[in-house]
Design a protein around this motif. Structure first.
Motif, mmCIF file in Angstrom:
data_model
loop_
_atom_site.group_PDB
_atom_site.id
_atom_site.type_symbol
_atom_site.label_atom_id
_atom_site.label_comp_id
_atom_site.label_asym_id
_atom_site.label_seq_id
_atom_site.Cartn_x
_atom_site.Cartn_y
_atom_site.Cartn_z
ATOM 1 N N TYR A 26 24.263 14.990 33.404
ATOM 2 C CA TYR A 26 24.253 15.853 32.216
ATOM 3 C C TYR A 26 23.626 15.137 31.022
ATOM 4 O O TYR A 26 22.886 15.735 30.239
ATOM 5 C CB TYR A 26 25.670 16.296 31.879
ATOM 6 C CG TYR A 26 25.750 17.384 30.835
ATOM 7 C CD1 TYR A 26 25.325 18.681 31.132
ATOM 8 C CD2 TYR A 26 26.238 17.127 29.567
ATOM 9 C CE1 TYR A 26 25.393 19.690 30.186
ATOM 10 C CE2 TYR A 26 26.310 18.128 28.609
ATOM 11 C CZ TYR A 26 25.885 19.413 28.924
ATOM 12 O OH TYR A 26 25.946 20.407 27.967
ATOM 13 N N ASP A 70 30.534 31.860 30.697
ATOM 14 C CA ASP A 70 30.711 30.489 30.202
ATOM 15 C C ASP A 70 29.365 29.872 29.823
ATOM 16 O O ASP A 70 29.229 29.256 28.755
ATOM 17 C CB ASP A 70 31.399 29.639 31.274
ATOM 18 C CG ASP A 70 31.507 28.179 30.857
ATOM 19 O OD1 ASP A 70 32.170 27.888 29.855
ATOM 20 O OD2 ASP A 70 30.910 27.322 31.544
ATOM 21 N N GLN A 71 28.371 30.041 30.684
ATOM 22 C CA GLN A 71 27.047 29.481 30.408
ATOM 23 C C GLN A 71 26.416 30.152 29.182
ATOM 24 O O GLN A 71 25.804 29.482 28.342
ATOM 25 C CB GLN A 71 26.138 29.648 31.627
ATOM 26 C CG GLN A 71 26.562 28.830 32.842
ATOM 27 C CD GLN A 71 26.529 27.338 32.584
ATOM 28 O OE1 GLN A 71 25.554 26.803 32.077
ATOM 29 N NE2 GLN A 71 27.618 26.667 32.920
ATOM 30 N N ILE A 78 20.598 29.363 32.340
ATOM 31 C CA ILE A 78 21.412 29.527 33.549
ATOM 32 C C ILE A 78 22.207 30.822 33.472
ATOM 33 O O ILE A 78 22.276 31.595 34.436
ATOM 34 C CB ILE A 78 22.364 28.322 33.735
ATOM 35 C CG1 ILE A 78 21.564 27.059 34.055
ATOM 36 C CG2 ILE A 78 23.382 28.604 34.842
ATOM 37 C CD1 ILE A 78 22.404 25.792 34.068
ATOM 38 N N GLY A 79 22.833 31.076 32.322
ATOM 39 C CA GLY A 79 23.613 32.301 32.150
ATOM 40 C C GLY A 79 22.755 33.549 32.298
ATOM 41 O O GLY A 79 23.163 34.528 32.942
ATOM 42 N N CYS A 124 29.803 23.391 42.523
ATOM 43 C CA CYS A 124 29.161 24.709 42.498
ATOM 44 C C CYS A 124 28.993 25.181 43.932
ATOM 45 O O CYS A 124 28.922 24.373 44.855
ATOM 46 C CB CYS A 124 27.810 24.652 41.771
ATOM 47 S SG CYS A 124 26.680 23.365 42.374
ATOM 48 N N CYS A 163 25.431 21.119 34.673
ATOM 49 C CA CYS A 163 25.786 22.120 33.661
ATOM 50 C C CYS A 163 26.863 23.070 34.151
ATOM 51 O O CYS A 163 27.551 23.715 33.356
ATOM 52 C CB CYS A 163 24.549 22.922 33.255
ATOM 53 S SG CYS A 163 23.265 21.977 32.402
ATOM 54 N N LEU A 164 27.019 23.178 35.470
ATOM 55 C CA LEU A 164 27.972 24.116 36.061
ATOM 56 C C LEU A 164 29.355 23.510 36.235
ATOM 57 O O LEU A 164 30.301 24.215 36.563
ATOM 58 C CB LEU A 164 27.452 24.602 37.416
ATOM 59 C CG LEU A 164 26.145 25.412 37.367
ATOM 60 C CD1 LEU A 164 25.609 25.640 38.778
ATOM 61 C CD2 LEU A 164 26.365 26.743 36.662
ATOM 62 N N ARG A 217 27.992 28.825 26.026
ATOM 63 C CA ARG A 217 27.524 27.476 25.715
ATOM 64 C C ARG A 217 26.131 27.494 25.078
ATOM 65 O O ARG A 217 25.756 26.552 24.383
ATOM 66 C CB ARG A 217 27.513 26.621 26.980
ATOM 67 C CG ARG A 217 28.897 26.265 27.505
ATOM 68 C CD ARG A 217 28.819 25.595 28.865
ATOM 69 N NE ARG A 217 30.120 25.269 29.383
ATOM 70 C CZ ARG A 217 30.722 24.085 29.253
ATOM 71 N NH1 ARG A 217 30.102 23.114 28.601
ATOM 72 N NH2 ARG A 217 31.909 23.864 29.753
ATOM 73 N N HIS A 273 21.867 25.867 29.236
ATOM 74 C CA HIS A 273 23.037 26.700 29.548
ATOM 75 C C HIS A 273 22.694 28.184 29.393
ATOM 76 O O HIS A 273 23.071 29.007 30.244
ATOM 77 C CB HIS A 273 24.197 26.342 28.615
ATOM 78 C CG HIS A 273 24.899 25.072 28.969
ATOM 79 N ND1 HIS A 273 25.610 24.917 30.141
ATOM 80 C CD2 HIS A 273 25.002 23.889 28.297
ATOM 81 C CE1 HIS A 273 26.127 23.690 30.181
ATOM 82 N NE2 HIS A 273 25.766 23.056 29.087
#
Length: 281
Positions: free
Chosen positions: A217, A254-255, A232-233, A166, A161-162, A258, A229
């Motif tokens: 993914y 960005d996360q 994660i964000g 990373c 997802c990153l 998404r 996403h």
């Protein structure tokens, strides 16, 4: 392919006469970059501007090249590896990543073994011929990932997802709550490194190939991807110390973007807009 801002940065480098001599190498798949694609447009403009651009087209390996690769990998004479290489070529159509991963899978499954008696590699042609084979690279990589322990598999999904890579400075804030496992991400990715699915250089983890990232993914159900996403964000924003937030702000925003479609709080959406403005400053 790269976003429009990255392409503009590339254009500025190529057209800046003060940066000479400068060599830039890039690659893309022709079937993914059709007429009208931003990269195609940029290349056309660069040619018109007088930039020197050389194009080298690559394709799948032929059977002789596959045999040379297998011969080199097994440290055996090309004459002795022809029977194995012929099967690999027919099953992979000479796709480079497919060939390497298929060869590794034969070792993992005991179909390609090193004989202490003869002191060389041996294989069972009939067994390999009858082996079930994925239709493409993604299918083969998915089969390989499914054999990993659940923690490592979960880590690969989160890492995919990153993006293609990373860094430990970012993922140290990410646990694996996605599937209910409260352990750090780095130990999970270390397993992927040992399996050849990822590389680690310094503190940076990178997928060994974009098709591996794609396969990881795709293993996240499509209906769950935006939620992953978003999670994660949220983890990045909530766990990173205030003084260090700017170092991961772009990734966090960005996360969150998404996963914005599954946000239920208006306040959170407004907060995301403020974060986006901050990232743009």
């Amino acid at each position: 392919c790269a976003d429009e801002f990255s392409l503009e940065l590339l254009r500025s480098f190529v057209c800046d006469t003060f940066l000479t001599p400068l060599l830039i190498l890039g690659c893309y798949r022709e079937n993914e970059v059709v007429e009208g694609h931003p990269l195609k447009v940029l290349l056309g403009k660069l040619v018109v501007s007088g930039a020197r651009i050389s194009t080298l087209r690559t394709s799948n390996m032929d059977e002789a090249t596959v045999n040379a690769l297998v011969s080199d990998a097994l440290h055996m004479s090309p004459r002795l590896t022809e029977s194995l290489s012929s099967i690999i070529y027919r099953k992979t159509d000479g796709n480079g990543l497919f060939v390497v991963q298929f060869l590794k899978s034969l070792c993992d499954e005991g179909l390609l073994t090193f004989s202490l008696l003869s002191k060389q590699w041996v294989w069972d042609v009939d067994a390999i011929m009858s082996r079930d084979m994925a239709d493409d690279v993604v299918g083969l990589m998915t089969m390989k990932m499914l054999k990993l322990d659940t923690n490592a598999l979960c880590g690969l999904k989160i890492a995919s997802c990153l993006g293609s890579q990373c860094d430990e400075s970012t993922i140290k804030y990410l646990g694996s709550e996605y599937e209910g496992r409260g352990i750090g991400l780095s130990p999970m990715l270390d397993v992927a490194v040992n399996e050849g699915l990822m590389f680690k250089v310094g503190t940076t983890y990178s997928f060994a190939h974009d098709e591996i990232q794609n396969a990881a993914y795709c293993m996240i159900p499509e209906a769950e991807r935006k939620s992953v996403h978003l999670q994660i964000g949220r983890q990045l924003y909530s766990r990173v110390p205030t003084g260090e937030l700017d170092t991961v702000l772009f990734i966090a925003v960005d996360q969150l973007f998404r996963g914005a479609d599954v946000m239920t709080s208006r306040d959170e959406l407004i907060h995301l807009a403020h974060l986006a403005l901050r990232a743009g400053d």
